[in-house]
Motif scaffolding. Structure first.
Motif, PDB file in Angstrom:
ATOM      1  N   THR A  96     -12.880  38.137 -20.406  1.00  0.00           N
ATOM      2  CA  THR A  96     -14.138  37.461 -20.712  1.00  0.00           C
ATOM      3  C   THR A  96     -14.734  37.978 -22.008  1.00  0.00           C
ATOM      4  OG1 THR A  96     -14.592  37.027 -18.381  1.00  0.00           O
ATOM      5  CG2 THR A  96     -16.479  37.030 -19.878  1.00  0.00           C
ATOM      6  N   ALA A 100     -15.441  35.702 -25.424  1.00  0.00           N
ATOM      7  CA  ALA A 100     -16.841  35.593 -25.843  1.00  0.00           C
ATOM      8  C   ALA A 100     -17.059  36.110 -27.259  1.00  0.00           C
ATOM      9  CB  ALA A 100     -17.732  36.384 -24.871  1.00  0.00           C
ATOM     10  N   ARG A 125      -9.421  31.535 -26.177  1.00  0.00           N
ATOM     11  CA  ARG A 125      -9.533  30.521 -25.141  1.00  0.00           C
ATOM     12  C   ARG A 125      -8.339  29.571 -25.184  1.00  0.00           C
ATOM     13  NH1 ARG A 125     -14.649  29.509 -22.748  1.00  0.00           N
ATOM     14  NH2 ARG A 125     -16.297  30.879 -23.531  1.00  0.00           N
ATOM     15  N   TRP A 155     -16.819  33.666 -17.584  1.00  0.00           N
ATOM     16  CA  TRP A 155     -16.950  33.396 -19.017  1.00  0.00           C
ATOM     17  C   TRP A 155     -18.162  32.518 -19.329  1.00  0.00           C
ATOM     18  CZ3 TRP A 155     -13.541  31.058 -15.719  1.00  0.00           C
ATOM     19  CH2 TRP A 155     -13.674  29.672 -15.577  1.00  0.00           C
TER      20      TRP A 155
END
Length: 286
Positions: A185, A189, A198, A284
């Motif tokens: 996560t 981010a 991602r 997330w």
């Protein structure tokens, strides 16, 4: 009588030549008969091609004709009940018709006589739950025993049960394997590397889904797309070349994973469970 021995063989050869045979051909034929008398129908119908103790070429699991192989191997065991080769081969034939408990018992019998291929099939039984509960440690030990006894194909099964994060171009495969979800996560981010990360994770999962049976839980399918395309996503986010690069890198890592672990082994199932756990968390989105 000793002094007549030198004359016996030439006379014998002369007689054999009159019927179209030679002494050499007769000797070869006699030798062949003495070798092939050890080969049973069970060997022809159920030997494994990688078995170092086989007595025939061997055939793959999907080529076994179960009914014939079972009859032949039962007959062979009746003739020689102490021969572990026949117990192993009957186990293969029974496994081909789904008689897992009976097959497992026969593999145990043959492995008790240190029959290498039987140890490998015990490894399969423990890894995939064939006639016995799934047990990764027991599977690994059985494969190692098979390899030590000369069943070289067990080396691939040992690799299938051994995870090595150094094989992958990106750390995410290892992070998912170890369940380090906060680090995943944190990576997605990151303002600079978030979009490529991602896309890597999304492409990794998608590539595995294309090769394996659907492993995502139904509710995690839209979650995967929500992960790839968060609320603040715009088409311009996919314009940098890094996005396309990460697609290719993810496809590479997926291919490495599949070649080593396949779709149904314990490592693969552990990884698929990890994907589901992470997507179900939705962390997330925080």
């Amino acid at each position: 009588m000793e002094r007549f021995k030198p004359r016996i063989r030439p006379l014998f050869c002369l007689i054999m030549s009159l019927v179209g045979l030679t002494c050499q051909a007769t000797a070869v034929r006699s030798q062949e008969e003495s070798v092939f008398r050890f080969v049973q129908d069970c060997d022809i119908l159920a030997a494994h091609p990688d078995d170092p103790q086989r007595m025939a070429d061997g055939i793959g699991d999907d080529q076994i004709v179960p009914r014939l192989a079972i009859l032949a191997c039962e007959d062979a065991i009746d003739l020689d009940p102490e021969e572990p080769r026949f117990a192993f081969q009957l186990g293969r034939a029974l496994l081909a018709v789904g008689q897992q408990d009976e097959a497992f018992a026969l593999f145990q019998t043959a492995s008790g006589a240190d029959y290498a291929a039987a140890w490998a099939y015990l490894g399969d039984a423990h890894q995939f739950g064939l006639g016995t509960p799934v047990d990764g440690q027991q599977a690994f030990q059985a494969y190692q025993k098979a390899l030590d006894l000369g069943f070289l194909a067990a080396e691939g099964q040992i690799a299938q049960l051994t995870f090595d994060g150094a094989l992958y171009a990106r750390p995410f495969v290892q992070l998912f394997f170890e369940g380090q979800y906060p680090r995943i996560t944190g990576a997605v981010a990151d303002p600079a590397a978030g979009a490529p990360s991602r896309n890597y994770v999304f492409s990794l999962v998608q590539t595995l889904l294309l090769e394996c049976e659907p492993f995502l839980q139904p509710g995690n399918v839209p979650a995967l797309y929500g992960f790839r395309y968060p609320a603040n996503w715009t088409p311009s986010d996919d314009e940098p070349i890094e996005i396309a690069i990460e697609t290719s890198v993810a496809e590479y890592d997926a291919a490495v994973f599949l070649r080593r672990h396949g779709c149904s082994g314990l490592i693969a199932q552990h990884m698929f469970d990890s994907f589901n756990r992470y997507l179900a968390l939705g962390s997330w989105e925080d």
